[in-house]
Motif scaffolding. Structure first.
Motif, PDB file in Angstrom:
ATOM      1  N   VAL A  11      18.293  36.563 -15.971  1.00 20.96           N
ATOM      2  CA  VAL A  11      18.274  35.102 -16.079  1.00 20.96           C
ATOM      3  C   VAL A  11      19.691  34.534 -16.051  1.00 20.96           C
ATOM      4  O   VAL A  11      19.965  33.550 -15.361  1.00 20.96           O
ATOM      5  N   ARG A  62      17.006  36.068  -7.641  1.00 20.52           N
ATOM      6  CA  ARG A  62      16.377  34.751  -7.498  1.00 20.52           C
ATOM      7  C   ARG A  62      15.135  34.849  -6.611  1.00 20.52           C
ATOM      8  O   ARG A  62      14.128  34.169  -6.867  1.00 20.52           O
ATOM      9  N   PHE A  65      12.188  35.751  -8.706  1.00 18.98           N
ATOM     10  CA  PHE A  65      11.668  34.604  -9.453  1.00 18.98           C
ATOM     11  C   PHE A  65      10.937  33.633  -8.525  1.00 18.98           C
ATOM     12  O   PHE A  65       9.903  33.069  -8.906  1.00 18.98           O
ATOM     13  N   ASP A  69       7.163  32.622  -9.022  1.00 20.85           N
ATOM     14  CA  ASP A  69       6.862  31.209  -9.242  1.00 20.85           C
ATOM     15  C   ASP A  69       5.897  30.680  -8.185  1.00 20.85           C
ATOM     16  O   ASP A  69       5.093  29.781  -8.459  1.00 20.85           O
ATOM     17  N   LEU A 142       7.421  34.778 -15.100  1.00 22.13           N
ATOM     18  CA  LEU A 142       8.707  34.546 -14.460  1.00 22.13           C
ATOM     19  C   LEU A 142       8.612  33.215 -13.729  1.00 22.13           C
ATOM     20  O   LEU A 142       7.764  33.037 -12.848  1.00 22.13           O
ATOM     21  N   LEU A 144      10.512  29.198 -12.374  1.00 23.35           N
ATOM     22  CA  LEU A 144      11.655  28.369 -12.014  1.00 23.35           C
ATOM     23  C   LEU A 144      11.385  26.961 -12.531  1.00 23.35           C
ATOM     24  O   LEU A 144      10.280  26.443 -12.399  1.00 23.35           O
ATOM     25  N   ALA A 153      16.085  29.664 -13.484  1.00 23.64           N
ATOM     26  CA  ALA A 153      15.089  30.678 -13.811  1.00 23.64           C
ATOM     27  C   ALA A 153      14.846  30.701 -15.319  1.00 23.64           C
ATOM     28  O   ALA A 153      15.731  30.368 -16.112  1.00 23.64           O
ATOM     29  N   LEU A 155      12.124  32.807 -18.507  1.00 30.55           N
ATOM     30  CA  LEU A 155      11.080  33.759 -18.852  1.00 30.55           C
ATOM     31  C   LEU A 155      10.150  33.083 -19.843  1.00 30.55           C
ATOM     32  O   LEU A 155      10.586  32.659 -20.918  1.00 30.55           O
ATOM     33  N   CYS A 166      13.161  25.132 -17.949  1.00 35.93           N
ATOM     34  CA  CYS A 166      14.108  26.134 -18.435  1.00 35.93           C
ATOM     35  C   CYS A 166      14.686  25.787 -19.797  1.00 35.93           C
ATOM     36  O   CYS A 166      15.186  26.662 -20.502  1.00 35.93           O
TER      37      CYS A 166
END
Length: 209
Positions: A11, A62, A65, A69, A142, A144, A153, A155, A166
């Motif tokens: 991340v 990325r 992710f 996503d 996971l 965005l 990003a 979690l 985020c």
């Protein structure tokens, strides 16, 4: 230390760049070293050459992710597996820095890397940590950030898999933007249906009397 902790490495690296804003903090060897945070021995291995290598790994992380996503679980796993194969680690039992009340080691799993450079070491730990998080909690954990143009990003560790942003800052900004958008829509609908006209007519009629 739980192995899922290492997912934070991924991340941190991914969020060192904000593509939509044209921002990139990964521009020097000092910035590379900062990503290691408390791991000073690993950070000292970093050189100027690692800046470019870190950026390459960042793009690949990325992509993991982005696939997750977007709901493409298979692609996310395939991309992460390719990183795991390229940057392997050796899990070891460790007791350093952790002691119980009797002074005995608190044994825990530790990821020991044997890198040829700082990038290889960081990538190995980040990929393995992300893999543990993915298999433990699911690919849909996971994400965005949905607050445009952020796209950082994150979690998702919420109990109901409800996280969409985020940070609290992005969540607040998105909620305010959504509220204002609703108010504008309500105003536009009022104007288009002529709801304001009767009020004007009533005022005029009252004035005539």
């Amino acid at each position: 230390m739980e192995l899922a902790y290492y997912s934070d490495y991924a991340v941190r690296l991914v969020n060192s760049e904000e593509p939509a804003r044209g921002k990139d903090s990964l521009t020097s060897v000092e910035a590379v070293r900062d990503l290691f945070e408390g791991n000073s021995s690993a950070a000292r291995r970093a050189t100027d050459a690692d800046v470019t290598r870190f950026r390459s790994v960042r793009a690949r992380l990325r992509a993991v992710f982005e696939a997750a996503d977007g709901g493409n679980e298979t692609l996310a796993v395939d991309l992460l597996n390719s990183l795991l194969l390229e940057f392997p680690v050796s899990p070891q039992i460790s007791g350093h820095d952790y002691r119980d009340d009797d002074g005995r080691p608190l044994w825990h799993m530790h990821l020991a890397d044997h890198p040829s450079n700082a990038t290889a070491g960081y990538a190995a730990i980040a990929a393995m940590g992300l893999a543990f998080h993915l298999t433990e909690y699911g690919v849909d954990r996971l994400g965005l950030c949905e607050a445009s143009p952020c796209r950082n990003a994150y979690l998702d560790t919420s109990t109901n898999r409800s996280r969409r942003y985020c940070s609290d800052r992005c969540a607040t900004r998105a909620n305010v933007a959504a509220y204002r958008a609703r108010k504008r829509l309500e105003a536009d609908r009022s104007d288009s249906t002529g709801l304001a006209a009767p009020a004007t007519q009533r005022t005029t009629a009252t004035g005539d009397r």
